[in-house]
Design a protein around this motif. Structure first.
Motif, PDB file in Angstrom:
ATOM      1  N   SER A  76      37.564  21.112  38.261  1.00  0.00           N
ATOM      2  CA  SER A  76      36.748  21.349  39.391  1.00  0.00           C
ATOM      3  C   SER A  76      35.258  21.453  39.136  1.00  0.00           C
ATOM      4  O   SER A  76      35.042  22.024  37.932  1.00  0.00           O
ATOM      5  N   LYS A  77      34.387  21.063  40.068  1.00  0.00           N
ATOM      6  CA  LYS A  77      32.975  21.124  39.765  1.00  0.00           C
ATOM      7  C   LYS A  77      32.429  22.334  40.554  1.00  0.00           C
ATOM      8  O   LYS A  77      31.382  22.949  40.160  1.00  0.00           O
ATOM      9  N   THR A  78      33.251  23.162  41.280  1.00  0.00           N
ATOM     10  CA  THR A  78      32.725  24.512  41.687  1.00  0.00           C
ATOM     11  C   THR A  78      33.554  25.482  41.147  1.00  0.00           C
ATOM     12  O   THR A  78      32.839  26.833  41.094  1.00  0.00           O
ATOM     13  N   ALA A  79      34.637  25.479  40.587  1.00  0.00           N
ATOM     14  CA  ALA A  79      35.545  26.717  40.181  1.00  0.00           C
ATOM     15  C   ALA A  79      34.875  27.021  38.740  1.00  0.00           C
ATOM     16  O   ALA A  79      34.388  26.596  37.980  1.00  0.00           O
ATOM     17  N   THR A  80      35.083  28.531  38.715  1.00  0.00           N
ATOM     18  CA  THR A  80      34.838  29.067  37.240  1.00  0.00           C
ATOM     19  C   THR A  80      36.246  29.387  36.540  1.00  0.00           C
ATOM     20  O   THR A  80      36.767  30.330  37.152  1.00  0.00           O
ATOM     21  N   TYR A  81      36.700  28.904  35.393  1.00  0.00           N
ATOM     22  CA  TYR A  81      37.949  29.085  35.073  1.00  0.00           C
ATOM     23  C   TYR A  81      37.842  30.152  33.901  1.00  0.00           C
ATOM     24  O   TYR A  81      36.922  29.933  33.162  1.00  0.00           O
ATOM     25  N   ILE A  82      38.845  31.234  34.040  1.00  0.00           N
ATOM     26  CA  ILE A  82      39.024  32.159  33.066  1.00  0.00           C
ATOM     27  C   ILE A  82      40.183  32.201  32.217  1.00  0.00           C
ATOM     28  O   ILE A  82      41.105  32.266  32.836  1.00  0.00           O
ATOM     29  N   ASN A  83      40.229  32.004  31.062  1.00  0.00           N
ATOM     30  CA  ASN A  83      41.381  32.059  30.249  1.00  0.00           C
ATOM     31  C   ASN A  83      41.550  33.378  29.766  1.00  0.00           C
ATOM     32  O   ASN A  83      40.915  34.033  28.869  1.00  0.00           O
ATOM     33  N   PHE A  84      42.747  34.128  30.037  1.00  0.00           N
ATOM     34  CA  PHE A  84      43.217  35.307  29.391  1.00  0.00           C
ATOM     35  C   PHE A  84      44.285  35.075  28.578  1.00  0.00           C
ATOM     36  O   PHE A  84      44.805  36.031  28.044  1.00  0.00           O
ATOM     37  N   THR A  85      44.589  33.809  27.993  1.00  0.00           N
ATOM     38  CA  THR A  85      45.637  33.568  26.923  1.00  0.00           C
ATOM     39  C   THR A  85      45.568  34.283  25.784  1.00  0.00           C
ATOM     40  O   THR A  85      44.246  34.104  25.316  1.00  0.00           O
ATOM     41  N   GLY A  86      46.470  34.856  25.513  1.00  0.00           N
ATOM     42  CA  GLY A  86      46.141  35.615  23.980  1.00  0.00           C
ATOM     43  C   GLY A  86      45.599  36.849  23.947  1.00  0.00           C
ATOM     44  O   GLY A  86      45.321  37.461  22.930  1.00  0.00           O
ATOM     45  N   GLN A  87      44.949  37.384  25.161  1.00  0.00           N
ATOM     46  CA  GLN A  87      44.293  38.624  25.219  1.00  0.00           C
ATOM     47  C   GLN A  87      45.184  39.867  24.834  1.00  0.00           C
ATOM     48  O   GLN A  87      46.430  39.823  25.307  1.00  0.00           O
ATOM     49  N   ALA A  88      44.783  41.114  24.012  1.00  0.00           N
ATOM     50  CA  ALA A  88      45.513  42.187  23.898  1.00  0.00           C
ATOM     51  C   ALA A  88      46.104  42.639  25.303  1.00  0.00           C
ATOM     52  O   ALA A  88      45.253  42.807  26.300  1.00  0.00           O
ATOM     53  N   HIS A  89      47.512  42.951  25.131  1.00  0.00           N
ATOM     54  CA  HIS A  89      48.365  43.582  26.404  1.00  0.00           C
ATOM     55  C   HIS A  89      48.420  42.556  27.631  1.00  0.00           C
ATOM     56  O   HIS A  89      49.085  43.043  28.537  1.00  0.00           O
ATOM     57  N   VAL A  90      47.991  41.373  27.495  1.00  0.00           N
ATOM     58  CA  VAL A  90      48.232  40.280  28.692  1.00  0.00           C
ATOM     59  C   VAL A  90      49.558  39.744  28.334  1.00  0.00           C
ATOM     60  O   VAL A  90      50.403  39.706  29.281  1.00  0.00           O
ATOM     61  N   GLY A  91      49.808  39.311  27.190  1.00  0.00           N
ATOM     62  CA  GLY A  91      51.274  38.804  26.575  1.00  0.00           C
ATOM     63  C   GLY A  91      51.578  37.680  27.852  1.00  0.00           C
ATOM     64  O   GLY A  91      50.773  36.718  28.111  1.00  0.00           O
ATOM     65  N   THR A  92      52.927  37.882  28.309  1.00  0.00           N
ATOM     66  CA  THR A  92      53.257  36.729  29.472  1.00  0.00           C
ATOM     67  C   THR A  92      53.418  37.260  30.666  1.00  0.00           C
ATOM     68  O   THR A  92      53.845  36.680  31.760  1.00  0.00           O
ATOM     69  N   SER A  93      52.355  38.176  30.985  1.00  0.00           N
ATOM     70  CA  SER A  93      52.198  38.820  32.368  1.00  0.00           C
ATOM     71  C   SER A  93      51.716  37.917  33.441  1.00  0.00           C
ATOM     72  O   SER A  93      50.991  36.894  32.908  1.00  0.00           O
ATOM     73  N   HIS A  94      52.399  37.970  34.411  1.00  0.00           N
ATOM     74  CA  HIS A  94      51.844  36.941  35.676  1.00  0.00           C
ATOM     75  C   HIS A  94      50.903  37.975  36.486  1.00  0.00           C
ATOM     76  O   HIS A  94      50.401  37.394  37.340  1.00  0.00           O
ATOM     77  N   ALA A  95      50.646  39.039  36.230  1.00  0.00           N
ATOM     78  CA  ALA A  95      49.931  40.046  37.215  1.00  0.00           C
ATOM     79  C   ALA A  95      48.981  40.812  36.304  1.00  0.00           C
ATOM     80  O   ALA A  95      49.257  41.939  36.192  1.00  0.00           O
ATOM     81  N   TYR A  96      48.219  40.052  35.613  1.00  0.00           N
ATOM     82  CA  TYR A  96      47.281  40.713  34.587  1.00  0.00           C
ATOM     83  C   TYR A  96      46.232  41.543  35.097  1.00  0.00           C
ATOM     84  O   TYR A  96      45.242  41.853  34.526  1.00  0.00           O
ATOM     85  N   PHE A  97      46.080  41.732  36.322  1.00  0.00           N
ATOM     86  CA  PHE A  97      45.176  42.610  37.203  1.00  0.00           C
ATOM     87  C   PHE A  97      45.633  44.082  37.089  1.00  0.00           C
ATOM     88  O   PHE A  97      45.222  44.885  37.716  1.00  0.00           O
ATOM     89  N   GLU A  98      46.985  44.270  36.603  1.00  0.00           N
ATOM     90  CA  GLU A  98      47.401  45.702  36.961  1.00  0.00           C
ATOM     91  C   GLU A  98      48.426  45.801  35.791  1.00  0.00           C
ATOM     92  O   GLU A  98      48.612  44.995  34.688  1.00  0.00           O
ATOM     93  N   GLY A  99      48.645  47.247  35.455  1.00  0.00           N
ATOM     94  CA  GLY A  99      49.544  47.515  34.546  1.00  0.00           C
ATOM     95  C   GLY A  99      49.056  47.569  33.126  1.00  0.00           C
ATOM     96  O   GLY A  99      48.023  47.889  32.897  1.00  0.00           O
ATOM     97  N   LYS A 100      49.703  47.333  32.223  1.00  0.00           N
ATOM     98  CA  LYS A 100      49.546  47.316  30.763  1.00  0.00           C
ATOM     99  C   LYS A 100      48.175  46.622  30.358  1.00  0.00           C
ATOM    100  O   LYS A 100      47.479  46.813  29.754  1.00  0.00           O
ATOM    101  N   PRO A 101      47.934  45.300  31.068  1.00  0.00           N
ATOM    102  CA  PRO A 101      46.704  44.698  30.698  1.00  0.00           C
ATOM    103  C   PRO A 101      45.705  45.375  30.883  1.00  0.00           C
ATOM    104  O   PRO A 101      44.756  44.857  30.176  1.00  0.00           O
ATOM    105  N   LEU A 102      45.704  46.328  31.619  1.00  0.00           N
ATOM    106  CA  LEU A 102      44.467  47.134  32.195  1.00  0.00           C
ATOM    107  C   LEU A 102      44.040  47.838  30.983  1.00  0.00           C
ATOM    108  O   LEU A 102      42.977  48.685  31.039  1.00  0.00           O
ATOM    109  N   GLU A 103      44.935  47.977  29.834  1.00  0.00           N
ATOM    110  CA  GLU A 103      44.614  48.678  28.544  1.00  0.00           C
ATOM    111  C   GLU A 103      43.289  48.250  28.038  1.00  0.00           C
ATOM    112  O   GLU A 103      42.833  48.588  27.141  1.00  0.00           O
ATOM    113  N   ASN A 104      43.254  46.457  28.292  1.00  0.00           N
ATOM    114  CA  ASN A 104      42.360  46.000  27.662  1.00  0.00           C
ATOM    115  C   ASN A 104      40.938  46.131  28.364  1.00  0.00           C
ATOM    116  O   ASN A 104      41.045  45.591  29.508  1.00  0.00           O
ATOM    117  N   SER A 105      40.088  46.628  28.036  1.00  0.00           N
ATOM    118  CA  SER A 105      38.785  47.054  28.876  1.00  0.00           C
ATOM    119  C   SER A 105      38.034  45.788  29.349  1.00  0.00           C
ATOM    120  O   SER A 105      37.595  45.722  30.330  1.00  0.00           O
TER     121      SER A 105
END
Length: 357
Positions: free
Chosen positions: A298-327
């Motif tokens: 895409s020429k207009t989208a900004t892609y953000i890669n969360f893969t491998g981030q601490a506390h993200v793991g296999t999460s499908h909803a990494y905007f809540e819960g344990k992933p938020l322990e990652n500041s």
């Protein structure tokens, strides 16, 4: 919080299970509005009739033309704007479109967490995404059908939202233009600077859209449908989280999306729900946009890669819960959901066209 839905509703019922059905309304483009509030830790639902008075109460057909009678959507809009103007510091508005196999109680719980975690005012668009009571592959296919049937309803939501925003500002903008013209005349630079500042002070909040999981599939089909107007500039940011739609060819429709600031697509290669989604349909199900780190064209989208981030793991909803322990994760969503630019502190990988932490 307020709910917009094309589910079947029962006016007068006050629990989630009795007020909302699992099926689309008889006319799937029909929209109803409701308010949800916590009462003794449980959700209390008030489904609005079509027309209400200034206090949100039903208006009889005989009184429908009286001065304080209005459509429920106008009432909700006025309540939201009034509420948003009372917050210090200010809050921003998010329209949240949920994904596959979500019952409404779970959607409300998640929206409440979004409000608390990110200091937002959340409005939910809820489509009948709980598989009609079936499980597994049948549930997934059922929700895909319901998503397609809900395209017109989502379009009506966006049209109505744009109309309400325009109505709220029309008189003020006309008056402001006259004031600005009297002050600055032909000085275009001062004219623009004054007008922009005054308009921002009048409306100190942004409007943003969050699409989660199969909510992106619904939005995709809206963009390619004949009912979509295509020129609606409503949102400051659009955040496509864990998109459960094909990666292949996504730029063809993503590049038609318009917003004032940023269109974000978030990626987690280890997303367990998207891996399961791909397997549910067998060989016919292509790689999902939200977990595939290639063909990001895409020429207009900004892609953000969360893969491998601490506390993200296999999460499908990494905007809540344990992933938020990652500041860093929390900071990204705090900015993105509040209409701001969220990638400035991240590193850009030009070879793959994505940002990473």
């Amino acid at each position: 919080m307020f709910i917009i839905t094309n589910r079947r509703v029962n006016v007068g019922k006050t629990t989630v299970k009795t007020a909302f059905g699992d099926k689309p309304a008889e006319g799937p483009n029909e929209l109803r509005l409701a308010e949800a509030s916590r009462v003794n830790s449980k959700w209390h639902i008030n489904v609005f009739p079509d027309r209400v008075n200034a206090t949100g109460q039903a208006v009889s057909a005989k009184k429908a033309q009286e001065q304080d009678s209005m459509f429920a959507s106008e009432y909700v809009a006025k309540q939201l704007v009034s509420k948003l103007k009372t917050y210090t510091p200010s809050r921003h508005l998010m329209l949240y479109v949920h994904g596959f196999n979500n019952d409404l109680a779970s959607v409300l719980d998640r929206a409440e967490q979004l409000e608390q975690n990110y200091n937002l005012e959340v409005v939910i668009f809820s489509w009948p995404a709980n598989g009609g009571g079936v499980q597994g592959v049948l549930s997934y296919k059922s929700d895909k059908r319901d998503a397609l049937a809900s395209v017109g309803a989502l379009n009506r939501v966006l049209e109505r939202l744009q109309s309400i925003v325009q109505q709220l500002h029309a008189d003020y903008v006309e008056q402001l233009e006259q004031t600005t013209e009297a002050k600055f005349g032909d000085d275009a630079e001062k004219w623009d600077r004054y007008f922009t500042a005054a308009a921002a002070a009048r409306c100190p909040f942004t409007i943003n859209l969050m699409l989660h999981s199969m909510g992106n599939y619904l939005y995709k089909h809206l963009l390619s449908s004949s009912v979509y107007a295509g020129d609606q500039l409503i949102f400051d940011n659009i955040v496509m989280v864990a998109a459960d739609t094909n990666n292949a060819g996504h730029a063809n429709w993503v590049d038609n999306i318009q917003c004032r600031n940023r269109l974000y697509i978030t990626l987690n290669e280890h997303d367990s729900a998207l891996r399961a989604s791909r397997m549910k349909m067998g060989e016919k199900q292509k790689a999902r946009l939200g977990h595939y780190l290639r063909c990001l064209e895409s020429k207009t989208a900004t892609y953000i890669n969360f893969t491998g981030q601490a506390h993200v793991g296999t999460s499908h909803a990494y905007f809540e819960g344990k992933p938020l322990e990652n500041s860093q994760v929390r900071s990204f969503f705090q900015l993105a959901f509040n209409g701001q630019t969220a990638e400035d502190s991240l590193t850009f990988d030009a070879a793959r066209n994505l940002y990473y932490f």
